[in-house]
Design a protein around this motif. Sequence first.
Motif, PDB file in Angstrom:
ATOM      1  N   ALA A 132       8.038  10.628  -1.883  1.00 50.86           N
ATOM      2  CA  ALA A 132       7.015   9.618  -1.608  1.00 50.86           C
ATOM      3  C   ALA A 132       7.466   8.839  -0.381  1.00 50.86           C
ATOM      4  CB  ALA A 132       6.856   8.682  -2.799  1.00 50.86           C
ATOM      5  N   LEU A 133       6.605   8.772   0.613  1.00 50.11           N
ATOM      6  CA  LEU A 133       6.943   7.977   1.798  1.00 50.11           C
ATOM      7  C   LEU A 133       6.278   6.616   1.703  1.00 50.11           C
ATOM      8  CD1 LEU A 133       8.288  10.444   2.956  1.00 50.11           C
ATOM      9  CD2 LEU A 133       7.040  10.127   5.078  1.00 50.11           C
ATOM     10  N   HIS A 134       6.856   5.653   2.379  1.00 44.55           N
ATOM     11  CA  HIS A 134       6.275   4.308   2.412  1.00 44.55           C
ATOM     12  C   HIS A 134       4.785   4.401   2.781  1.00 44.55           C
ATOM     13  CE1 HIS A 134       5.563   0.162   3.605  1.00 44.55           C
ATOM     14  NE2 HIS A 134       6.698  -0.156   3.009  1.00 44.55           N
ATOM     15  N   PRO A 135       3.947   3.581   2.125  1.00 42.76           N
ATOM     16  CA  PRO A 135       2.509   3.627   2.391  1.00 42.76           C
ATOM     17  C   PRO A 135       2.147   3.446   3.875  1.00 42.76           C
ATOM     18  CG  PRO A 135       2.929   2.348   0.419  1.00 42.76           C
ATOM     19  CD  PRO A 135       4.284   2.681   1.000  1.00 42.76           C
ATOM     20  N   MET A 136       3.036   2.889   4.642  1.00 39.55           N
ATOM     21  CA  MET A 136       2.837   2.758   6.088  1.00 39.55           C
ATOM     22  C   MET A 136       2.627   4.121   6.757  1.00 39.55           C
ATOM     23  SD  MET A 136       5.603   0.763   8.458  1.00 39.55           S
ATOM     24  CE  MET A 136       7.015   1.824   8.186  1.00 39.55           C
ATOM     25  N   TYR A 137       3.111   5.186   6.129  1.00 39.88           N
ATOM     26  CA  TYR A 137       3.018   6.525   6.719  1.00 39.88           C
ATOM     27  C   TYR A 137       1.907   7.364   6.090  1.00 39.88           C
ATOM     28  CZ  TYR A 137       7.777   5.204   8.136  1.00 39.88           C
ATOM     29  OH  TYR A 137       8.877   4.550   8.648  1.00 39.88           O
ATOM     30  N   CYS A 138       1.056   6.742   5.290  1.00 36.92           N
ATOM     31  CA  CYS A 138       0.069   7.512   4.528  1.00 36.92           C
ATOM     32  C   CYS A 138      -0.869   8.305   5.438  1.00 36.92           C
ATOM     33  CB  CYS A 138      -0.740   6.570   3.634  1.00 36.92           C
ATOM     34  SG  CYS A 138      -1.925   7.408   2.569  1.00 36.92           S
ATOM     35  N   ALA A 139      -1.328   7.702   6.520  1.00 40.49           N
ATOM     36  CA  ALA A 139      -2.325   8.381   7.363  1.00 40.49           C
ATOM     37  C   ALA A 139      -1.720   9.546   8.127  1.00 40.49           C
ATOM     38  CB  ALA A 139      -2.951   7.387   8.344  1.00 40.49           C
ATOM     39  N   ASP A 140      -0.518   9.373   8.634  1.00 39.82           N
ATOM     40  CA  ASP A 140      -0.037  10.343   9.622  1.00 39.82           C
ATOM     41  C   ASP A 140       1.203  11.126   9.227  1.00 39.82           C
ATOM     42  OD1 ASP A 140       1.440   8.041   9.757  1.00 39.82           O
ATOM     43  OD2 ASP A 140       1.160   7.694  11.887  1.00 39.82           O
ATOM     44  N   ALA A 182       2.632  11.267   5.297  1.00 34.30           N
ATOM     45  CA  ALA A 182       2.693  11.699   3.894  1.00 34.30           C
ATOM     46  C   ALA A 182       1.667  10.938   3.057  1.00 34.30           C
ATOM     47  CB  ALA A 182       4.087  11.497   3.318  1.00 34.30           C
ATOM     48  N   VAL A 183       0.728  11.672   2.500  1.00 26.60           N
ATOM     49  CA  VAL A 183      -0.275  11.065   1.622  1.00 26.60           C
ATOM     50  C   VAL A 183       0.298  10.792   0.233  1.00 26.60           C
ATOM     51  CG1 VAL A 183      -2.246  12.041   2.857  1.00 26.60           C
ATOM     52  CG2 VAL A 183      -1.199  13.337   0.972  1.00 26.60           C
ATOM     53  N   LEU A 184       1.564  11.162   0.056  1.00 20.46           N
ATOM     54  CA  LEU A 184       2.273  10.844  -1.189  1.00 20.46           C
ATOM     55  C   LEU A 184       2.970   9.504  -0.967  1.00 20.46           C
ATOM     56  CD1 LEU A 184       3.144  11.710  -3.986  1.00 20.46           C
ATOM     57  CD2 LEU A 184       4.853  13.202  -2.968  1.00 20.46           C
ATOM     58  N   SER A 185       2.509   8.463  -1.677  1.00 23.00           N
ATOM     59  CA  SER A 185       2.851   7.099  -1.289  1.00 23.00           C
ATOM     60  C   SER A 185       3.677   6.309  -2.282  1.00 23.00           C
ATOM     61  CB  SER A 185       1.554   6.312  -0.998  1.00 23.00           C
ATOM     62  OG  SER A 185       0.767   6.970  -0.024  1.00 23.00           O
ATOM     63  N   THR A 186       3.752   6.757  -3.525  1.00 22.18           N
ATOM     64  CA  THR A 186       4.558   6.026  -4.506  1.00 22.18           C
ATOM     65  C   THR A 186       5.335   7.016  -5.377  1.00 22.18           C
ATOM     66  OG1 THR A 186       2.862   5.986  -6.251  1.00 22.18           O
ATOM     67  CG2 THR A 186       2.849   4.158  -4.671  1.00 22.18           C
ATOM     68  N   LEU A 187       6.395   6.514  -5.964  1.00 26.88           N
ATOM     69  CA  LEU A 187       7.184   7.323  -6.879  1.00 26.88           C
ATOM     70  C   LEU A 187       6.340   7.746  -8.082  1.00 26.88           C
ATOM     71  CD1 LEU A 187       9.873   8.534  -7.705  1.00 26.88           C
ATOM     72  CD2 LEU A 187      10.548   6.280  -8.586  1.00 26.88           C
ATOM     73  N   GLY A 188       5.493   6.848  -8.556  1.00 25.57           N
ATOM     74  CA  GLY A 188       4.636   7.181  -9.691  1.00 25.57           C
ATOM     75  C   GLY A 188       3.713   8.353  -9.381  1.00 25.57           C
ATOM     76  N   GLN A 189       3.169   8.339  -8.161  1.00 21.33           N
ATOM     77  CA  GLN A 189       2.277   9.423  -7.746  1.00 21.33           C
ATOM     78  C   GLN A 189       3.066  10.738  -7.622  1.00 21.33           C
ATOM     79  OE1 GLN A 189       0.881   8.798  -3.803  1.00 21.33           O
ATOM     80  NE2 GLN A 189      -0.810  10.277  -3.944  1.00 21.33           N
ATOM     81  N   HIS A 249      -5.329  -3.178   3.376  1.00 25.97           N
ATOM     82  CA  HIS A 249      -4.097  -3.348   2.607  1.00 25.97           C
ATOM     83  C   HIS A 249      -3.974  -2.347   1.452  1.00 25.97           C
ATOM     84  CE1 HIS A 249      -2.872  -6.809   4.850  1.00 25.97           C
ATOM     85  NE2 HIS A 249      -3.928  -7.511   4.527  1.00 25.97           N
ATOM     86  N   VAL A 250      -5.093  -1.875   0.933  1.00 29.31           N
ATOM     87  CA  VAL A 250      -5.034  -1.103  -0.322  1.00 29.31           C
ATOM     88  C   VAL A 250      -5.493   0.347  -0.202  1.00 29.31           C
ATOM     89  CG1 VAL A 250      -5.398  -3.236  -1.639  1.00 29.31           C
ATOM     90  CG2 VAL A 250      -7.362  -1.750  -1.132  1.00 29.31           C
ATOM     91  N   TRP A 251      -5.944   0.772   0.941  1.00 31.57           N
ATOM     92  CA  TRP A 251      -6.602   2.086   1.046  1.00 31.57           C
ATOM     93  C   TRP A 251      -5.700   3.243   0.627  1.00 31.57           C
ATOM     94  CZ3 TRP A 251      -5.561   6.339   4.265  1.00 31.57           C
ATOM     95  CH2 TRP A 251      -4.464   6.179   5.121  1.00 31.57           C
ATOM     96  N   TRP A 252      -4.395   3.111   0.822  1.00 33.37           N
ATOM     97  CA  TRP A 252      -3.421   4.171   0.556  1.00 33.37           C
ATOM     98  C   TRP A 252      -3.094   4.310  -0.931  1.00 33.37           C
ATOM     99  CZ3 TRP A 252       0.477   2.481  -2.354  1.00 33.37           C
ATOM    100  CH2 TRP A 252       0.585   1.083  -2.448  1.00 33.37           C
ATOM    101  N   ASP A 253      -3.455   3.312  -1.739  1.00 33.84           N
ATOM    102  CA  ASP A 253      -2.926   3.190  -3.101  1.00 33.84           C
ATOM    103  C   ASP A 253      -3.585   4.215  -4.034  1.00 33.84           C
ATOM    104  OD1 ASP A 253      -2.068   2.452  -5.616  1.00 33.84           O
ATOM    105  OD2 ASP A 253      -2.533   0.321  -5.378  1.00 33.84           O
ATOM    106  N   PRO A 254      -2.796   5.159  -4.575  1.00 31.29           N
ATOM    107  CA  PRO A 254      -3.393   6.167  -5.460  1.00 31.29           C
ATOM    108  C   PRO A 254      -3.998   5.554  -6.724  1.00 31.29           C
ATOM    109  CG  PRO A 254      -0.990   6.373  -5.391  1.00 31.29           C
ATOM    110  CD  PRO A 254      -1.365   5.381  -4.348  1.00 31.29           C
ATOM    111  N   ASP A 255      -3.620   4.323  -7.025  1.00 35.45           N
ATOM    112  CA  ASP A 255      -4.104   3.659  -8.235  1.00 35.45           C
ATOM    113  C   ASP A 255      -5.254   2.691  -7.940  1.00 35.45           C
ATOM    114  OD1 ASP A 255      -3.761   3.414 -11.014  1.00 35.45           O
ATOM    115  OD2 ASP A 255      -2.621   1.548 -10.797  1.00 35.45           O
ATOM    116  N   VAL A 256      -5.739   2.668  -6.719  1.00 34.36           N
ATOM    117  CA  VAL A 256      -6.655   1.589  -6.327  1.00 34.36           C
ATOM    118  C   VAL A 256      -7.991   1.639  -7.068  1.00 34.36           C
ATOM    119  CG1 VAL A 256      -7.700   2.757  -4.313  1.00 34.36           C
ATOM    120  CG2 VAL A 256      -7.461   0.247  -4.348  1.00 34.36           C
TER     121      VAL A 256
END
Lengths: 293, 293
Positions: A160-168, A170-177, B198-205
């Motif tokens: 999971a990469l920091h949500p800052m990198y979601c667009a470009d 890794a769309v995997l953004s949290t450990l839970g995901q 702020h929230v668009w990346w959140d898989p739980d949003v």
Amino acid sequence: MTATDIPSGRPAAVPTPAAGDPRLARLSLNQATAKRWSVAEAVDGCAAAGLHSIGLWREPVAEHGLEATASLVADRGLRVSSLCRGGFLTDPDGMAAALEDNRRAIEEAATLRAECLVMVVGGLPAGSRDLAGARRRVVEALETLAPYAGERGVRIALEALHPMYCADRAVLSTLGQALDMAEAFPVSQVGVVVDTYHVWWDPDVWRQIARAGDRIASFQVCDWITPLPADTLLARGMMGDGHIDFPPFLAAVDAAGYTGDIEVEIFNADIWAADPRQVLDTMLRRYVRCVLA
Amino acid sequence: MTATDIPSGRPAAVPTPAAGDPRLARLSLNQATAKRWSVAEAVDGCAAAGLHSIGLWREPVAEHGLEATASLVADRGLRVSSLCRGGFLTDPDGMAAALEDNRRAIEEAATLRAECLVMVVGGLPAGSRDLAGARRRVVEALETLAPYAGERGVRIALEALHPMYCADRAVLSTLGQALDMAEAFPVSQVGVVVDTYHVWWDPDVWRQIARAGDRIASFQVCDWITPLPADTLLARGMMGDGHIDFPPFLAAVDAAGYTGDIEVEIFNADIWAADPRQVLDTMLRRYVRCVLA
């Protein structure tokens, strides 16, 4: 003369742990931290420092030769804590090529007897705003790749990469995901990376680390520094230079049952510009002071 | 002559909706988007464009005069969709001053009859790595401020900021965490902001927006652009210039029961450098094309 910490330039607060120091038993250098070193130099550097493992990247490994790298690492008594990296599985147009490249990465990880193959799953395809679709394709690709890895004794580690990198990136953004994705596959085939830099902000991280249990395939440490550098891909800091409190993370992965390597992976222009030996020495000091403390 | 979109410089893809266009019924301009405008100019600009509400900031309101602003907004037939901002409640040394400042902010929101007072809770205190402690202090401060707001008919809107800002701006990092905090207080006293940036990346949003229900006090839209500008505080983009798919967010807040304003708040150096009237016109076009679409 007191040693100087890299890149802060501050005097070292503790002596550099010597080779054989039992506190170094789990520490691993990801070679990206010492970017100027070749594979041979990085392996020698780690062995000389008394480390037992090293994290490798595919491109420098290919430069040195895959089989030659496997022999060199074994000759020096090291293990490969992780191979970086597979992934980039989100673009439907490039999927066949991506799967083929990931199969090669799995084979390389098998040859290196790497503890895991780290996967950075990729960002949104160019021009796409379909985040759910991109995430779905990662799972579909894993359905092909996980058994392929399993057959070769390789464990995929979803990062999971920091949500800052979601667009470009890794769309995997949290450990839970990452765990939601991993749990569709056997533990031996798909695990997760816990990287402090990527997850430290997450209010749910303690629950997710506990949930991860034996899914934890890799534990990586580096710091979150501010202000963020202009190139956010190079925003990682040496432990102690930023805002992360490391010991609770080590305690949490330990409590979850993780007994593996603790790898330091830092992308940082100032660190890359420095003498890798001094970087490694700083890493040893900061590890015992800020991570084990 | 075709109008030009700001800041992309691309020709407008749709005509600028005229005042009275029913599609503009919920749209609000946060005055930070038109930073060069004074309060008087921003209020006039919104009224001329046919908007029914405006988001205001405390500093320019103070410059224009609090009572004078309240009168001006009412005279032009506008409402205040939000007042920005209270918060910065994480530093134990500054807590008394912060509470006092937040009480003033609540009083100002009451005078302006603002739909809500947005709270940016603050980052880690200087030198601190105690993230849990910082988060705890926010809740403690709310125990003082929420009833104070309730007595004055003001609703606090907790804003989860992108995890990129966790260290230095807001330790409140997800909508779920904001709801965990808010739920200790009456719905009329503490709500949450849903800001797409702020929230668009959140898989739980999606689950959290549904959970939020009548806690949603403000819905804000702007885009996530890449590469991130060097100053990440100015990384927000005009809707359509980035990676966010807006209609699902509007559908989700609607489904959760939110019927309030849809506010556009963009911090962006290129937008700030442009003619605010052209920024406003671009906002109208992009809103109907990218958000309502």
